[in-house]
Design a protein around this motif. Sequence first.
Motif, PDB file in Angstrom:
ATOM      1  N   ARG A   1       0.779  -1.238   0.000  1.00 24.16           N
ATOM      2  CA  ARG A   1       0.000   0.000   0.000  1.00 24.16           C
ATOM      3  C   ARG A   1       0.811   1.288   0.000  1.00 24.16           C
ATOM      4  O   ARG A   1       0.288   2.335  -0.345  1.00 24.16           O
ATOM      5  CB  ARG A   1      -0.917   0.035   1.224  1.00 24.16           C
ATOM      6  CG  ARG A   1      -1.918  -1.074   1.257  1.00 24.16           C
ATOM      7  CD  ARG A   1      -2.865  -0.826   2.383  1.00 24.16           C
ATOM      8  NE  ARG A   1      -3.826  -1.914   2.495  1.00 24.16           N
ATOM      9  CZ  ARG A   1      -4.820  -1.911   3.337  1.00 24.16           C
ATOM     10  NH1 ARG A   1      -5.011  -0.892   4.137  1.00 24.16           N
ATOM     11  NH2 ARG A   1      -5.659  -2.928   3.386  1.00 24.16           N
ATOM     12  N   GLU A   2       2.028   1.241   0.473  1.00 17.70           N
ATOM     13  CA  GLU A   2       2.943   2.383   0.596  1.00 17.70           C
ATOM     14  C   GLU A   2       2.610   3.349   1.739  1.00 17.70           C
ATOM     15  O   GLU A   2       3.503   3.904   2.345  1.00 17.70           O
ATOM     16  CB  GLU A   2       3.039   3.197  -0.707  1.00 17.70           C
ATOM     17  CG  GLU A   2       3.725   2.482  -1.824  1.00 17.70           C
ATOM     18  CD  GLU A   2       3.961   3.346  -3.025  1.00 17.70           C
ATOM     19  OE1 GLU A   2       5.041   3.228  -3.609  1.00 17.70           O
ATOM     20  OE2 GLU A   2       3.071   4.150  -3.378  1.00 17.70           O
ATOM     21  N   LEU A   3       1.358   3.571   2.033  1.00 17.86           N
ATOM     22  CA  LEU A   3       0.949   4.532   3.059  1.00 17.86           C
ATOM     23  C   LEU A   3      -0.094   3.877   3.955  1.00 17.86           C
ATOM     24  O   LEU A   3      -1.122   3.418   3.459  1.00 17.86           O
ATOM     25  CB  LEU A   3       0.371   5.785   2.392  1.00 17.86           C
ATOM     26  CG  LEU A   3       0.036   6.961   3.283  1.00 17.86           C
ATOM     27  CD1 LEU A   3       1.293   7.580   3.860  1.00 17.86           C
ATOM     28  CD2 LEU A   3      -0.732   8.011   2.492  1.00 17.86           C
ATOM     29  N   ILE A   4       0.182   3.818   5.270  1.00 21.09           N
ATOM     30  CA  ILE A   4      -0.758   3.171   6.193  1.00 21.09           C
ATOM     31  C   ILE A   4      -0.906   3.982   7.476  1.00 21.09           C
ATOM     32  O   ILE A   4      -0.043   4.794   7.820  1.00 21.09           O
ATOM     33  CB  ILE A   4      -0.321   1.726   6.559  1.00 21.09           C
ATOM     34  CG1 ILE A   4       1.023   1.714   7.291  1.00 21.09           C
ATOM     35  CG2 ILE A   4      -0.321   0.831   5.347  1.00 21.09           C
ATOM     36  CD1 ILE A   4       1.369   0.378   7.901  1.00 21.09           C
ATOM     37  N   LYS A   5      -2.027   3.715   8.161  1.00 16.10           N
ATOM     38  CA  LYS A   5      -2.276   4.268   9.485  1.00 16.10           C
ATOM     39  C   LYS A   5      -2.242   3.133  10.494  1.00 16.10           C
ATOM     40  O   LYS A   5      -2.697   2.027  10.209  1.00 16.10           O
ATOM     41  CB  LYS A   5      -3.670   4.906   9.555  1.00 16.10           C
ATOM     42  CG  LYS A   5      -3.757   6.309   9.078  1.00 16.10           C
ATOM     43  CD  LYS A   5      -5.154   6.840   9.355  1.00 16.10           C
ATOM     44  CE  LYS A   5      -5.320   8.251   8.885  1.00 16.10           C
ATOM     45  NZ  LYS A   5      -6.686   8.725   9.118  1.00 16.10           N
ATOM     46  N   ILE A   6      -1.702   3.442  11.677  1.00 11.30           N
ATOM     47  CA  ILE A   6      -1.671   2.482  12.774  1.00 11.30           C
ATOM     48  C   ILE A   6      -2.265   3.157  13.992  1.00 11.30           C
ATOM     49  O   ILE A   6      -1.865   4.279  14.334  1.00 11.30           O
ATOM     50  CB  ILE A   6      -0.235   2.008  13.059  1.00 11.30           C
ATOM     51  CG1 ILE A   6       0.328   1.310  11.827  1.00 11.30           C
ATOM     52  CG2 ILE A   6      -0.207   1.091  14.269  1.00 11.30           C
ATOM     53  CD1 ILE A   6       1.789   1.002  11.902  1.00 11.30           C
ATOM     54  N   ASN A   7      -3.204   2.487  14.629  1.00  6.42           N
ATOM     55  CA  ASN A   7      -3.888   3.041  15.789  1.00  6.42           C
ATOM     56  C   ASN A   7      -3.259   2.484  17.070  1.00  6.42           C
ATOM     57  O   ASN A   7      -2.972   1.302  17.157  1.00  6.42           O
ATOM     58  CB  ASN A   7      -5.377   2.668  15.719  1.00  6.42           C
ATOM     59  CG  ASN A   7      -6.239   3.559  16.539  1.00  6.42           C
ATOM     60  OD1 ASN A   7      -5.792   4.585  17.029  1.00  6.42           O
ATOM     61  ND2 ASN A   7      -7.495   3.180  16.695  1.00  6.42           N
TER      62      ASN A   7
END
Length: 96
Positions: free
Chosen positions: A43-49
């Motif tokens: 994906r190249e760009l991710i969010k982590i919570n």
Amino acid sequence: MLTGKQKRYLRSKAHSLKPVFQVGKAGVNENLIKQTEDVLEARELIKINILQNCAEDKDSIANELSGGADAEVVQIIGNTIVLYKESVENKKIELP
């Protein structure tokens, strides 16, 4: 190393994304780092919570994940970390 303009662009792209991973009381482990690497390649760009029951500091979590996955920390806002790594095989995001 990302420039300020590139980070602004990536933050705007990440705004609509949903978090891919959640870091809880177990913290960061090798399995999470490996999965982060794999998802960043796709994906190249991710969010982590980061969950509230996590004992570690969000800055240290961001540094562990970015160092282990060889990625760039784009943003840490609240309990959310945004990571970017340019894909080797399927490049989707064209940086300014």
